[in-house]
Motif scaffolding. Structure first.
Motif, PDB file in Angstrom:
ATOM      1  N   LYS A 126       0.834  -1.201   0.000  1.00  0.00           N
ATOM      2  CA  LYS A 126       0.000   0.000   0.000  1.00  0.00           C
ATOM      3  C   LYS A 126       0.870   1.254   0.000  1.00  0.00           C
ATOM      4  O   LYS A 126       0.597   2.207  -0.724  1.00  0.00           O
ATOM      5  CB  LYS A 126      -0.940   0.006   1.205  1.00  0.00           C
ATOM      6  CG  LYS A 126      -1.844   1.228   1.245  1.00  0.00           C
ATOM      7  CD  LYS A 126      -2.873   1.133   2.347  1.00  0.00           C
ATOM      8  CE  LYS A 126      -3.785   2.314   2.476  1.00  0.00           C
ATOM      9  NZ  LYS A 126      -3.677   3.424   1.601  1.00  0.00           N
ATOM     10  N   ASN A 127       1.935   1.247   0.789  1.00  0.00           N
ATOM     11  CA  ASN A 127       2.829   2.397   0.828  1.00  0.00           C
ATOM     12  C   ASN A 127       3.452   2.664  -0.540  1.00  0.00           C
ATOM     13  O   ASN A 127       3.519   3.811  -0.987  1.00  0.00           O
ATOM     14  CB  ASN A 127       3.924   2.185   1.877  1.00  0.00           C
ATOM     15  CG  ASN A 127       4.901   3.330   1.935  1.00  0.00           C
ATOM     16  OD1 ASN A 127       5.847   3.377   1.153  1.00  0.00           O
ATOM     17  ND2 ASN A 127       4.669   4.248   2.845  1.00  0.00           N
ATOM     18  N   ILE A 128       3.893   1.620  -1.209  1.00  0.00           N
ATOM     19  CA  ILE A 128       4.498   1.768  -2.536  1.00  0.00           C
ATOM     20  C   ILE A 128       3.463   2.336  -3.513  1.00  0.00           C
ATOM     21  O   ILE A 128       3.756   3.251  -4.284  1.00  0.00           O
ATOM     22  CB  ILE A 128       5.056   0.420  -3.040  1.00  0.00           C
ATOM     23  CG1 ILE A 128       6.297   0.034  -2.239  1.00  0.00           C
ATOM     24  CG2 ILE A 128       5.365   0.462  -4.531  1.00  0.00           C
ATOM     25  CD1 ILE A 128       7.455   1.003  -2.364  1.00  0.00           C
ATOM     26  N   SER A 129       2.272   1.830  -3.458  1.00  0.00           N
ATOM     27  CA  SER A 129       1.207   2.309  -4.346  1.00  0.00           C
ATOM     28  C   SER A 129       0.862   3.770  -4.050  1.00  0.00           C
ATOM     29  O   SER A 129       0.746   4.589  -4.964  1.00  0.00           O
ATOM     30  CB  SER A 129      -0.025   1.427  -4.185  1.00  0.00           C
ATOM     31  OG  SER A 129      -1.087   1.918  -4.950  1.00  0.00           O
ATOM     32  N   ASP A 130       0.720   4.101  -2.779  1.00  0.00           N
ATOM     33  CA  ASP A 130       0.327   5.455  -2.375  1.00  0.00           C
ATOM     34  C   ASP A 130       1.419   6.496  -2.629  1.00  0.00           C
ATOM     35  O   ASP A 130       1.119   7.681  -2.734  1.00  0.00           O
ATOM     36  CB  ASP A 130      -0.046   5.499  -0.891  1.00  0.00           C
ATOM     37  CG  ASP A 130      -1.345   4.760  -0.588  1.00  0.00           C
ATOM     38  OD1 ASP A 130      -2.068   4.379  -1.538  1.00  0.00           O
ATOM     39  OD2 ASP A 130      -1.636   4.560   0.608  1.00  0.00           O
ATOM     40  N   SER A 131       2.666   6.076  -2.708  1.00  0.00           N
ATOM     41  CA  SER A 131       3.766   7.037  -2.823  1.00  0.00           C
ATOM     42  C   SER A 131       4.322   7.147  -4.243  1.00  0.00           C
ATOM     43  O   SER A 131       5.378   7.745  -4.448  1.00  0.00           O
ATOM     44  CB  SER A 131       4.886   6.676  -1.846  1.00  0.00           C
ATOM     45  OG  SER A 131       5.444   5.424  -2.192  1.00  0.00           O
ATOM     46  N   LYS A 132       3.620   6.620  -5.218  1.00  0.00           N
ATOM     47  CA  LYS A 132       4.114   6.622  -6.592  1.00  0.00           C
ATOM     48  C   LYS A 132       4.390   8.034  -7.104  1.00  0.00           C
ATOM     49  O   LYS A 132       5.423   8.299  -7.712  1.00  0.00           O
ATOM     50  CB  LYS A 132       3.119   5.915  -7.513  1.00  0.00           C
ATOM     51  CG  LYS A 132       3.651   5.666  -8.907  1.00  0.00           C
ATOM     52  CD  LYS A 132       2.646   4.926  -9.757  1.00  0.00           C
ATOM     53  CE  LYS A 132       2.838   3.450  -9.535  1.00  0.00           C
ATOM     54  NZ  LYS A 132       2.069   2.639 -10.485  1.00  0.00           N
ATOM     55  N   GLU A 133       3.478   8.973  -6.846  1.00  0.00           N
ATOM     56  CA  GLU A 133       3.670  10.360  -7.304  1.00  0.00           C
ATOM     57  C   GLU A 133       4.915  10.983  -6.675  1.00  0.00           C
ATOM     58  O   GLU A 133       5.684  11.667  -7.353  1.00  0.00           O
ATOM     59  CB  GLU A 133       2.438  11.212  -6.985  1.00  0.00           C
ATOM     60  CG  GLU A 133       1.182  10.795  -7.723  1.00  0.00           C
ATOM     61  CD  GLU A 133       1.268  11.048  -9.224  1.00  0.00           C
ATOM     62  OE1 GLU A 133       1.845  12.088  -9.610  1.00  0.00           O
ATOM     63  OE2 GLU A 133       0.775  10.207  -9.991  1.00  0.00           O
ATOM     64  N   ASP A 134       5.104  10.750  -5.388  1.00  0.00           N
ATOM     65  CA  ASP A 134       6.294  11.274  -4.710  1.00  0.00           C
ATOM     66  C   ASP A 134       7.566  10.682  -5.314  1.00  0.00           C
ATOM     67  O   ASP A 134       8.565  11.378  -5.483  1.00  0.00           O
ATOM     68  CB  ASP A 134       6.259  10.969  -3.213  1.00  0.00           C
ATOM     69  CG  ASP A 134       5.215  11.774  -2.471  1.00  0.00           C
ATOM     70  OD1 ASP A 134       4.800  12.831  -2.983  1.00  0.00           O
ATOM     71  OD2 ASP A 134       4.812  11.337  -1.374  1.00  0.00           O
ATOM     72  N   PHE A 135       7.526   9.397  -5.636  1.00  0.00           N
ATOM     73  CA  PHE A 135       8.680   8.737  -6.236  1.00  0.00           C
ATOM     74  C   PHE A 135       9.055   9.405  -7.556  1.00  0.00           C
ATOM     75  O   PHE A 135      10.227   9.701  -7.801  1.00  0.00           O
ATOM     76  CB  PHE A 135       8.404   7.248  -6.441  1.00  0.00           C
ATOM     77  CG  PHE A 135       9.485   6.536  -7.198  1.00  0.00           C
ATOM     78  CD1 PHE A 135      10.719   6.283  -6.608  1.00  0.00           C
ATOM     79  CD2 PHE A 135       9.286   6.144  -8.513  1.00  0.00           C
ATOM     80  CE1 PHE A 135      11.730   5.637  -7.310  1.00  0.00           C
ATOM     81  CE2 PHE A 135      10.290   5.498  -9.224  1.00  0.00           C
ATOM     82  CZ  PHE A 135      11.511   5.239  -8.619  1.00  0.00           C
ATOM     83  N   PHE A 136       8.067   9.652  -8.398  1.00  0.00           N
ATOM     84  CA  PHE A 136       8.344  10.286  -9.687  1.00  0.00           C
ATOM     85  C   PHE A 136       8.912  11.698  -9.492  1.00  0.00           C
ATOM     86  O   PHE A 136       9.829  12.104 -10.211  1.00  0.00           O
ATOM     87  CB  PHE A 136       7.095  10.326 -10.561  1.00  0.00           C
ATOM     88  CG  PHE A 136       6.639   8.964 -11.018  1.00  0.00           C
ATOM     89  CD1 PHE A 136       7.551   7.977 -11.376  1.00  0.00           C
ATOM     90  CD2 PHE A 136       5.295   8.659 -11.082  1.00  0.00           C
ATOM     91  CE1 PHE A 136       7.132   6.719 -11.792  1.00  0.00           C
ATOM     92  CE2 PHE A 136       4.864   7.402 -11.496  1.00  0.00           C
ATOM     93  CZ  PHE A 136       5.784   6.429 -11.852  1.00  0.00           C
ATOM     94  N   ALA A 137       8.400  12.429  -8.522  1.00  0.00           N
ATOM     95  CA  ALA A 137       8.902  13.773  -8.255  1.00  0.00           C
ATOM     96  C   ALA A 137      10.362  13.725  -7.793  1.00  0.00           C
ATOM     97  O   ALA A 137      11.195  14.534  -8.227  1.00  0.00           O
ATOM     98  CB  ALA A 137       8.036  14.471  -7.207  1.00  0.00           C
ATOM     99  N   VAL A 138      10.689  12.778  -6.938  1.00  0.00           N
ATOM    100  CA  VAL A 138      12.072  12.640  -6.464  1.00  0.00           C
ATOM    101  C   VAL A 138      12.988  12.239  -7.616  1.00  0.00           C
ATOM    102  O   VAL A 138      14.126  12.715  -7.710  1.00  0.00           O
ATOM    103  CB  VAL A 138      12.162  11.637  -5.291  1.00  0.00           C
ATOM    104  CG1 VAL A 138      13.611  11.300  -4.964  1.00  0.00           C
ATOM    105  CG2 VAL A 138      11.458  12.181  -4.070  1.00  0.00           C
ATOM    106  N   CYS A 139      12.506  11.387  -8.515  1.00  0.00           N
ATOM    107  CA  CYS A 139      13.311  11.008  -9.686  1.00  0.00           C
ATOM    108  C   CYS A 139      13.659  12.241 -10.521  1.00  0.00           C
ATOM    109  O   CYS A 139      14.804  12.391 -10.963  1.00  0.00           O
ATOM    110  CB  CYS A 139      12.568   9.991 -10.547  1.00  0.00           C
ATOM    111  SG  CYS A 139      12.486   8.345  -9.827  1.00  0.00           S
ATOM    112  N   GLU A 140      12.686  13.099 -10.733  1.00  0.00           N
ATOM    113  CA  GLU A 140      12.932  14.335 -11.487  1.00  0.00           C
ATOM    114  C   GLU A 140      13.983  15.197 -10.773  1.00  0.00           C
ATOM    115  O   GLU A 140      14.920  15.696 -11.401  1.00  0.00           O
ATOM    116  CB  GLU A 140      11.641  15.140 -11.655  1.00  0.00           C
ATOM    117  CG  GLU A 140      10.657  14.534 -12.622  1.00  0.00           C
ATOM    118  CD  GLU A 140      11.096  14.648 -14.075  1.00  0.00           C
ATOM    119  OE1 GLU A 140      11.806  15.617 -14.418  1.00  0.00           O
ATOM    120  OE2 GLU A 140      10.738  13.757 -14.856  1.00  0.00           O
ATOM    121  N   GLU A 141      13.815  15.381  -9.473  1.00  0.00           N
ATOM    122  CA  GLU A 141      14.760  16.190  -8.703  1.00  0.00           C
ATOM    123  C   GLU A 141      16.158  15.583  -8.730  1.00  0.00           C
ATOM    124  O   GLU A 141      17.158  16.295  -8.871  1.00  0.00           O
ATOM    125  CB  GLU A 141      14.286  16.315  -7.256  1.00  0.00           C
ATOM    126  CG  GLU A 141      13.026  17.124  -7.078  1.00  0.00           C
ATOM    127  CD  GLU A 141      12.458  17.031  -5.657  1.00  0.00           C
ATOM    128  OE1 GLU A 141      13.190  16.605  -4.736  1.00  0.00           O
ATOM    129  OE2 GLU A 141      11.276  17.384  -5.495  1.00  0.00           O
TER     130      GLU A 141
END
Length: 155
Positions: A126-141
């Motif tokens: 659930k955490n991995i699913s819920d944090s997908k947007e944050d993950f993509f933002a960190v990848c960009e940064e």
């Protein structure tokens, strides 16, 4: 110390123990370990004790015992449980910590470089699913930082 990596599915036994996967045990060798709770994610953090003690020294040097917020922070961070890997490669997880992290039978153990996270499998998914947007933002940064650090124009 080598780096602790990998995602491993493990089972919590009836005595509240999990077997640490062999690749993680090889890195940990005969290290003394410290288990603590991660209030941010409701999982557990497992540190080699020397790494944990270094963190506590940094936290101590950067907190003020006269500050309520700092004392609240320290209460959570310093709350820990020392343990060792038994001859069968298992670690015991105290009941209070199992309840905190919602650990049931199926668990996930994640190497995180210099420490390990221990999750209930459903809670982790659930955490991995819920944090997908944050993950993509960190990848960009991270991409921007890496380009900047390599001297490449970040635009």
């Amino acid at each position: 110390m080598d780096v602790l990596t990998g995602r491993h599915n493990v089972t919590l036994d009836e005595k509240g123990r999990i077997s640490l996967p062999a690749p993680l045990r090889r890195v940990l060798d005969d290290s003394k370990l410290t288990l603590t709770q991660c209030d941010y994610d409701n999982c557990l953090w497992l540190f080699p004790t020397d790494v944990y003690m270094d963190l506590l020294k940094k936290y101590s040097a950067n907190t003020n015992m006269l500050s309520k917020k700092d004392r609240d922070f320290r209460r959570r961070i310093f709350d820990s449980h020392p343990l060792e890997i038994d001859k069968a490669g298992r670690i015991p997880i105290v009941q209070e910590y199992r309840e905190f992290a919602g650990l049931n039978k199926d668990c996930v153990v994640l190497g995180q470089g210099d420490y390990i996270e221990i999750w209930d499998k459903e809670r982790y998914q659930k955490n991995i699913s819920d944090s997908k947007e944050d993950f993509f933002a960190v990848c960009e940064e991270m991409g921007t930082k890496l380009k900047a650090n390599s001297g490449v124009n970040a635009e």
